[in-house]
Write an enzyme that holds these catalytic residues in place. Sequence first.
Site, PDB file in Angstrom:
ATOM      1  N   GLU B  52       0.484  -0.861  -0.153  1.00  0.00           N
ATOM      2  CA  GLU B  52       0.193   0.310   0.056  1.00  0.00           C
ATOM      3  C   GLU B  52       0.441   1.180   0.062  1.00  0.00           C
ATOM      4  O   GLU B  52       0.228   2.107  -0.383  1.00  0.00           O
ATOM      5  CB  GLU B  52      -0.850   0.097   1.099  1.00  0.00           C
ATOM      6  CG  GLU B  52      -2.149  -0.934   0.649  1.00  0.00           C
ATOM      7  CD  GLU B  52      -1.761  -2.223   1.975  1.00  0.00           C
ATOM      8  OE1 GLU B  52      -0.653  -2.899   1.987  1.00  0.00           O
ATOM      9  OE2 GLU B  52      -2.560  -2.857   1.845  1.00  0.00           O
ATOM     10  N   PHE B 114     -11.617  -8.489  12.989  1.00  0.00           N
ATOM     11  CA  PHE B 114      -9.860  -8.446  12.530  1.00  0.00           C
ATOM     12  C   PHE B 114     -10.249  -7.434  11.673  1.00  0.00           C
ATOM     13  O   PHE B 114     -10.716  -6.994  10.856  1.00  0.00           O
ATOM     14  CB  PHE B 114     -10.777  -9.656  12.016  1.00  0.00           C
ATOM     15  CG  PHE B 114      -9.200  -9.926  10.634  1.00  0.00           C
ATOM     16  CD1 PHE B 114      -8.514 -10.763  11.108  1.00  0.00           C
ATOM     17  CD2 PHE B 114      -9.802 -10.682   8.775  1.00  0.00           C
ATOM     18  CE1 PHE B 114      -7.562 -10.963   9.998  1.00  0.00           C
ATOM     19  CE2 PHE B 114      -8.731 -10.785   8.296  1.00  0.00           C
ATOM     20  CZ  PHE B 114      -7.989 -11.166   8.930  1.00  0.00           C
ATOM     21  N   GLN B 115      -8.633  -7.252  10.816  1.00  0.00           N
ATOM     22  CA  GLN B 115      -7.848  -6.005  10.412  1.00  0.00           C
ATOM     23  C   GLN B 115      -8.497  -4.775  10.586  1.00  0.00           C
ATOM     24  O   GLN B 115      -8.888  -3.908   9.649  1.00  0.00           O
ATOM     25  CB  GLN B 115      -8.585  -6.488   8.856  1.00  0.00           C
ATOM     26  CG  GLN B 115      -7.586  -7.840   8.277  1.00  0.00           C
ATOM     27  CD  GLN B 115      -7.437  -7.812   6.666  1.00  0.00           C
ATOM     28  OE1 GLN B 115      -8.523  -7.506   6.466  1.00  0.00           O
ATOM     29  NE2 GLN B 115      -6.374  -7.791   6.501  1.00  0.00           N
ATOM     30  N   LYS B 164     -17.970  -1.346   5.458  1.00  0.00           N
ATOM     31  CA  LYS B 164     -18.126  -2.438   4.794  1.00  0.00           C
ATOM     32  C   LYS B 164     -19.233  -2.023   4.539  1.00  0.00           C
ATOM     33  O   LYS B 164     -20.349  -2.250   3.822  1.00  0.00           O
ATOM     34  CB  LYS B 164     -17.969  -3.459   4.921  1.00  0.00           C
ATOM     35  CG  LYS B 164     -17.749  -4.638   3.942  1.00  0.00           C
ATOM     36  CD  LYS B 164     -17.509  -6.257   4.094  1.00  0.00           C
ATOM     37  CE  LYS B 164     -17.427  -6.196   2.733  1.00  0.00           C
ATOM     38  NZ  LYS B 164     -16.791  -7.932   2.734  1.00  0.00           N
ATOM     39  N   MET B 482      24.042   8.532   2.716  1.00  0.00           N
ATOM     40  CA  MET B 482      23.906   9.977   3.857  1.00  0.00           C
ATOM     41  C   MET B 482      24.301   9.895   4.836  1.00  0.00           C
ATOM     42  O   MET B 482      25.103  10.490   5.430  1.00  0.00           O
ATOM     43  CB  MET B 482      22.710  10.529   2.986  1.00  0.00           C
ATOM     44  CG  MET B 482      22.990  12.065   3.517  1.00  0.00           C
ATOM     45  SD  MET B 482      23.253  13.161   2.724  1.00  0.00           S
ATOM     46  CE  MET B 482      22.947  13.808   1.275  1.00  0.00           C
TER      47      MET B 482
END
Lengths: 178, 586
Positions: B52, B114-115, B164, B482
């Site tokens: 993502e 969940f999630q 949802k 760096m």
Amino acid sequence: MNTTHYPSAHIFQSPETHTLSVVVDNEPGVLARVVGLFSGRGYNIESLTVSETEHEKHLSRITIVTTGTPMVIEQIKNQLDRLVPVHRVVDLTVSGKVLARELALIKVKGKGEARVEALRLGDAFRARVVDATTESFVFEITGKSDKIDEFVGLMGPLGLVEYSRTGVAAISRGPEAS
Amino acid sequence: MSRQMTGAEMVIAALQDQGVEVLFGYPGGSVLPIYDEIFKQEKIRHVLVRHEQGAVHAAEGYARSTGKVGAVLVTSGPGATNAVTGLTDALLDSIPLVCITGQVPTHLIGNDAFQECDTVGITRPCTKHNWLVKRIEDLPRILHEAFHVAKSGRPGPVVIDIPKDVQFATGTYHGPKNIQHKTYRPKVKGDMDAIRHAVQMIGKAHRPIFYTGGGVINSGPHASQLLRELVKTTGFPITSTLMGLGAYPGNDEQFLGMLGMHGTLEANMAMHESDLIICVGARFDDRITGRLDAFAPHAKKIHIDIDPSSINKIIKVDVPIVGDVGHVLEDMIRVWKQTQPTIDKAALQKWWDKIAVWRGRKCLAYRASDEIIKPQYAIQRLQEAVKGKDVYFTTEVGQHQMWAAQFLKFDEPNRWMTSGGLGTMGYGIPAAVGVQMAHPGSLVIDIAGEASVMMTMQEISTAVQYRLPIKIFILNNHYMGMVRQWQELLHGGRYSESYSEALPDFVKLADAMGGVGIRCEKPSELDAAIAEMIAVKKPVIFDCVVDPAENCFPMIPSGKAHNEMLFGEAVENIGDVIDEKGKMLV
């Protein structure tokens, strides 16, 4: 300002206390946005009061007392103003006509002379007794924050148990809306 | 036009109505209804990323190279948390994004389902605004409002969190309407008195400089044109931040190069000695100013910015102008033409003479080599090879990024995509994917380091899937360069964990992922290898093995001022230049 590690030219400005009135949409998370802004950017909150003020328009007023150098205060106002649900930010301290009041409930326990003295002082400060037992009082007092500080200080040796303060509610004097 | 439809259908309808052509995303349990709608339509192309974070960076690349809003779709929980780095990156660089996240059904919110995660809570500080949509009635309004907030004012990322059950619910959809937002009204026109005052100051300046930033790019190509007109009219020197490169032609005589920590001597010295700084769409951040109490001590400052909170945040300015760069510059040019200020030509000539001396020091010079490829040389050869081509550059973060900023010359805005504010390693590959999606026929090159590339290299697979011939040009020095440079300067050369151990064979890696790998180790073979890279019509990983010891100069060490720069030749006594206090700074 504290948000950068670099020594800044304005760090030696002396801090000021300002009372800000923030009119916001009364929607979920709006207080979290305001509080998160203060903690995330390292600003001070001395007092914060929030309540719905116009039910039909879904508006709330958040009153914040904060301290910072003039440059930080300007930043705080600009940062608040760019939050999407904020309608307006009014610096009541700058407009110079601020009316600020606080309410406190103060529980004092004691007998004999201390009890009488507490009642007498309560009278002098125009505190109301809203609960009483034979060994305790709960006072309700309103006024400027320093008046409440003073009253609480006096109650200390007279049997102060605990107290609760609302934080500052503020509005501007005169006929105009702030 | 209002129609009955489900929440998931509304999402797609709103994206279409808002002109979204490409959606970067990754499916999951709580966005399945939306994915089902994607399946049923053909207007919006979905790009399946591999992580993502990649989706958000790709949308950033897309947005930055087109000026449009980037669109992202991810699932709840880990989908949302993985997007956080990209969202923060977009916030700091003011990139307009709309990120739609799935959420568990409303009745499960708060149950540690969940999630499930508190997406709006987590993304509140890293977005311009966010919404949790609990009622289908609110969805169409919020979808359109989100695009408005993302692209207007100072652009930024927004998140819409949609449970949802709201995606399944049916409601009335309405298209975007031109209603004024009740609280959010960014100011685009600058105050005319301030503009007149600014023009007066510009007319009187003896040692002026334009200091421009990403705000010019965000204001659109028109703003870049106006900037060029104003700079040409005045004959003043101009410098740019990392984010602003391309707003003014890099090869023009009046352009002094980038300023700041790794900026050119002429740009930094001109800032330090100037008597007037005209800041256009930049924000005086710490990479630019260096030590604040020594920043441009003689200069009056004009600051044009669309965000009032940028003004007087770090540097107190004399004339603030809140407004969109394009609008303000237009007004400034008009006032200039009306009032015809007489510039002190002699003073300006003296100023340019001074600048010529600084320029004469050729601060970007490096010791060339026949044996080993110098990273600066590689970028110069790359620049030479793409001359006249329709090319876009992205970068990762580190030495290679600074060398790219120093040596690449951009003639147009929107051609340079880099992570400036947040400094996100791993930005370049997914950003290149986004750029290539927007510009399929163009040459898109990610100038990379071997360490940064490892952070998001799974997106090479995305490039292969969508036949995006991005070129990943790795300046491979086997170090987090760096980090190593700072350890050399500040920590006694103790290279703690900055060596890139166990690197993959990038040529084989490219092969395994379905791209083409090219390795080059000799300066004499570089041109041919670059030509091959450009000719290949597939994703390429170019493993350019460079001098591992090269440092990026010039450099303003932390805690130092613009006139206290370090140069390549000064490497030996560099340890003394940074004091104890400077080590504390980042």
